[in-house]
Every structure is written in C-alpha cells, then in structure tokens.
Write a protein that holds these residues in place. Sequence first.
Motif, mmCIF file in Angstrom:
data_model
loop_
_atom_site.group_PDB
_atom_site.id
_atom_site.type_symbol
_atom_site.label_atom_id
_atom_site.label_comp_id
_atom_site.label_asym_id
_atom_site.label_seq_id
_atom_site.Cartn_x
_atom_site.Cartn_y
_atom_site.Cartn_z
ATOM 1 N N ALA A 319 0.834 -1.201 0.000
ATOM 2 C CA ALA A 319 0.000 0.000 0.000
ATOM 3 C C ALA A 319 0.869 1.251 0.000
ATOM 4 C CB ALA A 319 -0.922 0.015 1.217
ATOM 5 N N TYR A 320 0.389 2.266 -0.696
ATOM 6 C CA TYR A 320 1.083 3.555 -0.738
ATOM 7 C C TYR A 320 0.041 4.661 -0.689
ATOM 8 C CZ TYR A 320 5.750 5.513 -1.333
ATOM 9 O OH TYR A 320 6.978 6.087 -1.102
ATOM 10 N N ARG A 321 0.327 5.690 0.105
ATOM 11 C CA ARG A 321 -0.585 6.824 0.233
ATOM 12 C C ARG A 321 -0.231 7.888 -0.793
ATOM 13 N NH1 ARG A 321 -0.607 11.270 5.085
ATOM 14 N NH2 ARG A 321 -2.328 12.564 4.292
ATOM 15 N N LEU A 322 -1.256 8.460 -1.443
ATOM 16 C CA LEU A 322 -1.083 9.521 -2.427
ATOM 17 C C LEU A 322 -2.019 10.670 -2.096
ATOM 18 C CD1 LEU A 322 -0.858 6.572 -4.053
ATOM 19 C CD2 LEU A 322 -0.467 8.090 -5.974
ATOM 20 N N ASP A 323 -1.564 11.898 -2.384
ATOM 21 C CA ASP A 323 -2.464 13.033 -2.223
ATOM 22 C C ASP A 323 -3.396 13.126 -3.428
ATOM 23 O OD1 ASP A 323 -1.001 14.096 -4.305
ATOM 24 O OD2 ASP A 323 0.096 15.533 -3.077
ATOM 25 N N ASP A 331 6.433 6.658 3.114
ATOM 26 C CA ASP A 331 7.059 5.407 2.713
ATOM 27 C C ASP A 331 5.994 4.351 2.428
ATOM 28 O OD1 ASP A 331 9.644 6.419 3.021
ATOM 29 O OD2 ASP A 331 9.626 5.968 5.186
ATOM 30 N N PRO A 332 6.352 3.323 1.694
ATOM 31 C CA PRO A 332 5.388 2.247 1.432
ATOM 32 C C PRO A 332 5.080 1.458 2.691
ATOM 33 C CG PRO A 332 7.547 1.643 0.592
ATOM 34 C CD PRO A 332 7.652 3.071 1.030
ATOM 35 N N HIS A 333 3.898 0.867 2.719
ATOM 36 C CA HIS A 333 3.464 0.026 3.829
ATOM 37 C C HIS A 333 3.127 -1.359 3.285
ATOM 38 C CE1 HIS A 333 3.180 3.876 5.853
ATOM 39 N NE2 HIS A 333 2.913 3.266 6.992
ATOM 40 N N ARG A 334 3.504 -2.367 4.024
ATOM 41 C CA ARG A 334 3.225 -3.749 3.624
ATOM 42 C C ARG A 334 2.512 -4.461 4.764
ATOM 43 N NH1 ARG A 334 8.525 -2.528 2.320
ATOM 44 N NH2 ARG A 334 8.949 -2.319 0.083
ATOM 45 N N PHE A 335 1.432 -5.153 4.423
ATOM 46 C CA PHE A 335 0.624 -5.876 5.393
ATOM 47 C C PHE A 335 0.609 -7.349 4.977
ATOM 48 C CE2 PHE A 335 -0.952 -1.555 4.864
ATOM 49 C CZ PHE A 335 -0.886 -1.068 6.164
ATOM 50 N N HIS A 442 17.631 4.929 2.163
ATOM 51 C CA HIS A 442 16.821 4.610 3.338
ATOM 52 C C HIS A 442 15.439 4.080 2.953
ATOM 53 C CE1 HIS A 442 19.822 6.583 5.859
ATOM 54 N NE2 HIS A 442 19.803 7.604 5.023
ATOM 55 N N ARG A 443 15.141 3.957 1.694
ATOM 56 C CA ARG A 443 13.843 3.445 1.258
ATOM 57 C C ARG A 443 14.054 2.436 0.139
ATOM 58 N NH1 ARG A 443 11.170 7.729 -1.379
ATOM 59 N NH2 ARG A 443 10.270 8.504 0.576
#
Length: 542
Positions: A319-323, A331-335, A442-443
């Motif tokens: 998942a990634y948040r966008l405006d 940063d990206p999120h992984r679940f 760092h990403r």
Amino acid sequence: MGGVRELAVSFVVPGPCGVAVRDRLKHLTARDEGVLRAVGAHQGALASGDLKVRCADGLGHGADRWAARKRELTGVSSSRIAGAITKATHDQWALARRCQAVHIQKLAAGIKMLRHRLSLPLGEKGTKRTAGGYRSKGEWFRKSRRLAALEARHTAAVADWQAGRVRVVRGGRGLLNTRHHLTEARLTEEQWRERWEAERWFIAADGESGKRFGNETIRVTPNGEVSVKLPAPLAHLANTRHGRYTLTARIAFAHRGAEWADRITANRAVAYRIHLDVERGRWYLTASWQRPVVQTIPLETARARGMIGVDTNADHFAAYRLDRHGNPIGDPHRFGYDLSGTADHRDAQIRHALTRLINWAVRVGVAAIGIEDLDFTAEKTREKHGRRKRFRQLISGIPTGKLKARLVSMAAEHGLSVVAVDPAYTSLWGAQHWQKPLTTPHRIMSRHDAAGIAIGRRALGHPVRRRTAPPPHDRSDRAGHRTAQAEPGTRGREGTRPPTTDRPPGGPSPSGTRKREPSASKTVRDAPSTQQWVHDSLMRTG
C-alpha cells in the motif's frame, strides 16, 4: 496505443447490503443439546426430501409447485419452518445452476485453448498473450486425448444445463469425498459420520418484520434468552408454552450488539441459524439482517482527500498513500498474511491484514482505498499455464472474491469507500515510472510498492507515468504546462507564474524580469570588509 488494450473506467464499489454476527451458546445442558440434535435431524431430513423434489422438477418448477411443496412440509413441521426450508432449497438449487454455468464456461475456454495449441507446429514459441505449440509429439498426443475428454464433459454439461438437471450434495461434496480417504484425513468412520450428520442438519429461520423480536421460529430476547419453536412431531419436548423450548444458554453479541438490540426492540426482521462445530464441540448462533441500499458517494468525493493504492499479492498487501494530485506521500506500507493451511486460517489472515490496512487509512485521513478489480477466472486453466504450476497455484491461492467482500464490508464500518480500477499494466508501468525514482538509501522500493502507486493514481484519475510528453516546440513552457502532477490553478506547481504589477520586496519587477538581489559571499576572500581604515600618525613603518 501500440497494442495496449483499452482500460476500464474506475468506479466506487457499492457498500454491503447485509450484516451477520455470531455468538457461542455456552453452558448448554445435555437436554438442550439433545433437543437441538433432534430438531436439526428432523428438519434436515425434510430439507433433503424437499431438495430432491426441487431437483426433479427442473426447469418446470413454478409458483404452484413451490406452494405445493410448502403445504406438504407444513403438516410435518409448521408454516414458518416450511417457508424457511423451501426458500433455502430454492437458493441452493439456484446456486448449483450458476456454478453449472461457470463450469461450462471453463470447459469451453479449455477446449478453445487446446484447439489453438494443437493447430500450431511443434515447438513454436508463444507470446505473453497467447500460448505457443507443444514441445513434442508425445505431449501433442496427450493433449489431443485431453481435448477429447473435455469435449465429452462439455457435451454432458450442456445437456444437463438444457434439461435443468443439477447435482447437489447436502453436506458438501468435499466432505462426501473425504469418506473414501479417512486415513489421509486422519478421521475414523464415527468422526466422519458425526460431521456428515451435523452438516446436513437444518436449524434456521428467516426473520419476520412486525413479529415479536423479529422472528417467531427462533426467538432471542434483548436479555439474550434463546427459544426455538419445535416442529409438530417434537412438540412433546417443549418446556414452555406454545410448543417452544427455551435454552439455558444466554447470548450477548460483542460485535454490533447495539445494532442488533435496536432491531429486535423495534420488531424488525432478524434471521437466525444454530449450528454445531463438531471439531470443537461448540454450538453457535448466527444472526443476520439486511441493510437498506445505501447510495455510494460520487467518485470525485472519494478522491477529494487523496487515496491509498493497494496492490494484492500472494503473501501481502503493498500500500502507498497519495495526495489528491497523485503524489506519493511517505514510505510504502506492507501488510503480510499467510494463505496456507485451512480455510478458517486463511480467512483469519485476510481479516487481520485488512484490519491493519483500514486502521492506517483512518489514521492518515483518506476517504477511499483504491484496489484492483481482480478476476482470475480466465487465467486459471491448466491448458493455458500447464507448465507453470507455481503460477497457477499463486493465482488460485489469492481469494479475490472473499477479499472484495471483506474489504467492502470492513471499510464501510469506518466510513471508507473502495474504488475498483482496471488491473492492466499496473505492475509493469509502476515499476517503469516509480520504482527507481523513489528508491533511496533509506527506502527500498519493490515492484509491488510501485504497483500500489500506479493503482492509486489510476483510482484518482491520473495517468500512471510521472510526466506527460514535452511541448511540441521545445522544452520550455511556451506550449503549456508540462507536468501531470497538479492542476494549473494549484500554487507551487512546476512552471513560471504570471508577473504581478506591484513588485513585492525581493519579487519581480513590473516589466516581468526578476532582478537578482545581492547575496552574501560564501568565502572569506570575497566577503565585503566592514572595517574602516583610519590614518594614525603614531604608527610608523620601518
């Protein structure tokens, strides 16, 4: 478009239309369990006989036959129980009919693919869209035999469809086949028999609006008291008036308990089902009711506060948040989740991952989640991916149908909308345009993280690529703004701004040319001196 297929339009997924909650019936006495077993076995036998009659009617079934079936069942049960059994029978027959249609479509797709590959020369290579020829004469011969087998199955399935014949197993075909493999299933014949009988029981009742507490057959009071209306042959087992049996157990729905209490207090319809989990030895009561159809919010409203793009994979959500302009934030999120093991384990893993995803979406303040409208019905065939067994297992293991239902229902409880987008080229274009630019020391950006950005941008209505083509004249802004990141009226966008008439301090001149202000030097040698030199007569040089 150079072979790129036309993309489907994104849309807001409609919200859930029903609710189901479950609670355990604790502290049942031996008499309570005996009564429940007797009721389940009696009504289960009636349901089996009614299903047999419905399947025999086939396409000739109508309202008259339905009424006749209900009259026959009313004499050995009650009017409400007969209505519940006939409705469940009709739903089961209709489900089998839909599954039969899907089976015919899969057989037709396999036959088409086999005929195509058999028509190609041996060893001919395929493309990303179309499979090639077979590798050897032996493989060609085996596939020709499989083609004949599929054609025979297809002919038989079409004949059943036209005649209205369906094949239904009350209790489940999987459990029925387990009877022949008890050793592999680590079950004894008695254990299997107990499960088989429990799955064929029928202890359920549809809700009735206007009746006391919304259900006359299985009644649950606001204080959690559960009572069952016994069928006529079992009326002698009643322990309360009017042929009812009241259980000693009390229920209290921890989830949606207030909503359930409001419904039964207003005598609105609530359906109940009682079933036994043989493996755990526990009895459960499930309550369900319908919700009014809720109009989905407009797509522009869902896009107003940005979007979270979610890429569905075999073992995690990326998942990634966008405006609202399509710019990635943070940063990206992984679940992660694990889809191995039993169906209950897989379902729990999906629920846990979706819960973490939705909680994060609520914290960041977005209004919608963008997800791919996945459908692998055409890509699961062994005729198309026969050699790629791991890929077939991969796409078969992703529970797309259950995932959609879970996400929509869980997101609706938190005020979030779900926007479905076309899944075409999201991984390819995401990796091409976003993976490398966002990778830093760092990403670490994966291909799946970049696909999440592509999905989010498509849900927001923006193109996946980061920039549009340069102007036709040159690389200046004479032909218009070059970026697709923001609308022209947004401050801070890339490009020149029109000059202002009143020149602010440090701003452009009225003619439109900016005068550069003097800046302090960064070196000691070039720094302007602030010391004033004064001639002193006492100072002498030798």
